[in-house]
Design a protein around this motif. Structure first.
Motif, PDB file in Angstrom:
ATOM      1  N   ALA A  26     -30.285 -30.199  11.559  1.00  0.00           N
ATOM      2  CA  ALA A  26     -30.553 -30.093  10.120  1.00  0.00           C
ATOM      3  C   ALA A  26     -31.898 -30.698   9.764  1.00  0.00           C
ATOM      4  O   ALA A  26     -32.547 -30.276   8.798  1.00  0.00           O
ATOM      5  N   GLY A  27     -32.366 -31.683  10.555  1.00  0.00           N
ATOM      6  CA  GLY A  27     -33.641 -32.342  10.275  1.00  0.00           C
ATOM      7  C   GLY A  27     -34.832 -31.750  10.986  1.00  0.00           C
ATOM      8  O   GLY A  27     -35.882 -32.399  11.087  1.00  0.00           O
ATOM      9  N   GLU A  28     -34.712 -30.515  11.473  1.00  0.00           N
ATOM     10  CA  GLU A  28     -35.827 -29.844  12.147  1.00  0.00           C
ATOM     11  C   GLU A  28     -36.955 -29.522  11.166  1.00  0.00           C
ATOM     12  O   GLU A  28     -36.712 -29.290   9.980  1.00  0.00           O
ATOM     13  N   PRO A  29     -38.186 -29.390  11.668  1.00  0.00           N
ATOM     14  CA  PRO A  29     -39.189 -28.671  10.883  1.00  0.00           C
ATOM     15  C   PRO A  29     -38.711 -27.234  10.666  1.00  0.00           C
ATOM     16  O   PRO A  29     -37.966 -26.684  11.477  1.00  0.00           O
ATOM     17  N   ALA A  30     -39.165 -26.604   9.598  1.00  0.00           N
ATOM     18  CA  ALA A  30     -38.604 -25.322   9.169  1.00  0.00           C
ATOM     19  C   ALA A  30     -38.699 -24.229  10.227  1.00  0.00           C
ATOM     20  O   ALA A  30     -37.805 -23.383  10.342  1.00  0.00           O
ATOM     21  N   GLY A  31     -39.782 -24.221  10.998  1.00  0.00           N
ATOM     22  CA  GLY A  31     -39.975 -23.138  11.963  1.00  0.00           C
ATOM     23  C   GLY A  31     -38.895 -23.066  13.014  1.00  0.00           C
ATOM     24  O   GLY A  31     -38.481 -21.972  13.417  1.00  0.00           O
ATOM     25  N   PHE A  32     -38.412 -24.211  13.474  1.00  0.00           N
ATOM     26  CA  PHE A  32     -37.396 -24.217  14.523  1.00  0.00           C
ATOM     27  C   PHE A  32     -36.084 -23.630  14.022  1.00  0.00           C
ATOM     28  O   PHE A  32     -35.404 -22.900  14.747  1.00  0.00           O
ATOM     29  N   SER A  82     -47.467 -27.158  10.273  1.00  0.00           N
ATOM     30  CA  SER A  82     -46.467 -28.015   9.643  1.00  0.00           C
ATOM     31  C   SER A  82     -45.052 -27.627  10.066  1.00  0.00           C
ATOM     32  O   SER A  82     -44.218 -28.493  10.358  1.00  0.00           O
ATOM     33  N   ASP A  83     -44.790 -26.332  10.125  1.00  0.00           N
ATOM     34  CA  ASP A  83     -43.440 -25.847  10.414  1.00  0.00           C
ATOM     35  C   ASP A  83     -43.020 -26.073  11.863  1.00  0.00           C
ATOM     36  O   ASP A  83     -41.834 -25.980  12.185  1.00  0.00           O
ATOM     37  N   TYR A  84     -43.982 -26.368  12.744  1.00  0.00           N
ATOM     38  CA  TYR A  84     -43.659 -26.575  14.159  1.00  0.00           C
ATOM     39  C   TYR A  84     -44.077 -27.954  14.671  1.00  0.00           C
ATOM     40  O   TYR A  84     -44.095 -28.190  15.868  1.00  0.00           O
ATOM     41  N   ASN A  85     -44.381 -28.857  13.760  1.00  0.00           N
ATOM     42  CA  ASN A  85     -44.788 -30.208  14.161  1.00  0.00           C
ATOM     43  C   ASN A  85     -43.583 -31.142  14.099  1.00  0.00           C
ATOM     44  O   ASN A  85     -43.346 -31.833  13.100  1.00  0.00           O
TER      45      ASN A  85
END
Length: 290
Positions: free
Chosen positions: A233-239, A19-22
């Motif tokens: 700001a709209g990245e998945p959390a991992g990035f 989820s964090d990198y999708n």
């Protein structure tokens, strides 16, 4: 979990890593296609200032670069390395910033490299390093200043930007350790530990030794250039965590690093801010080169 301890991300549940990198899951199909169209259209417009296209930089792989805005007098050059999770896109969509930079006396180089699963990540890294070595060796032939090479890229291209400012490869390629004078990794992947356990393994296998050798966060150089680690700001959390952690590592090593979160942008359109000089991202790049 500390933002600096990027390796600890590999211990997260696989579902959370995925989820964090999708990044694709954060935009609609329509928005993704629209953004890819902007990549292509902006790069097509840059063809009017092409200095040379399909220049072979690496005889072993046959891979090529396109050069835009070279001058009669050698110009500083921004080398852009495309993203696509190491399996998609090409230099054809990667020159949209060239007109803006050319108008300010800066050349652009868009880099092709072979993609997974045709080749592994070690080979991809070798190829982009070979591109930097080629520009250092041959750049003046194309109106480029080999002493003023700056590198940037988005997503997987952010990882590859990190790979060319990592330590330990320069002697083998015949370039000085300070061959890159500044870097702009955008939405980069700097520790590959979590990536090795993610859905990316469907097309790219990463062993523990690959993670150790190819993670920029684990190969900080002895002498580092200034960097701007940017993310949307709209990245998945991992990035976001990856950029924050790499910035902290760079600063801890005593090097110049700026962390930049770009508001109102997502993973795919943030790098398009390089088309316009009046954006935060472009301003950071121009200031670095000046």
């Amino acid at each position: 979990m500390s933002s600096i301890d990027l390796g600890a991300e590999a211990d997260l549940p696989v579902e959370q890593i995925d989820s964090d990198y999708n990044a694709r899951a954060t935009v609609t199909v329509e928005e993704f296609e629209r953004t890819m169209g902007r990549y292509r259209d902006g790069s097509l417009a840059a063809r009017s200032i092409a200095t040379a296209v399909d220049v072979v930089y690496d005889e072993e792989s046959g891979q090529t670069i396109d050069i835009f805005g070279g001058g009669d007098e050698p110009r500083p050059v921004f080398v852009y390395i495309h993203g696509g999770y190491w399996r998609a896109l090409s230099k054809t969509e990667s020159a949209f910033m060239a007109p803006m930079l050319a108008g300010r006396g800066i050349a652009t180089v868009a880099v092709d490299y072979r993609l997974a699963p045709e080749v592994d990540l070690a080979e991809i890294v070798r190829e982009v390093r070979a591109a930097i070595a080629f520009l250092h060796r041959e750049g003046r032939r194309y109106g480029l200043d080999p002493s003023r090479i700056y590198v940037g890229g988005s997503s997987a291209g952010g990882h590859l930007t990190g790979a060319v400012i990592s330590g330990g490869w320069h002697e083998a390629f015949g370039v000085p350790e300070d061959v890159v004078k500044g870097a702009l990794p955008v939405s980069g992947l700097f520790h590959l530990g979590p990536i090795a356990k993610s859905f990316v393994s469907e097309w790219l296998t990463l062993t523990d030794s690959d993670v150790a050798a190819l993670s920029p966060a684990l190969n900080i150089p002895k002498a580092g250039c200034p960097i701007v680690a940017a993310y949307a700001a709209g990245e998945p959390a991992g990035f976001g965590r990856q950029s924050q952690g790499y910035h902290a590592l760079w600063q801890s090593a005593g090097f110049d690093s700026t962390l930049m979160e770009i508001p109102d942008r997502h993973h795919f359109d943030v790098v398009l801010d390089l088309e316009r000089a009046d954006t935060q991202l472009a301003g950071a790049l121009l200031q670095m080169i000046r």
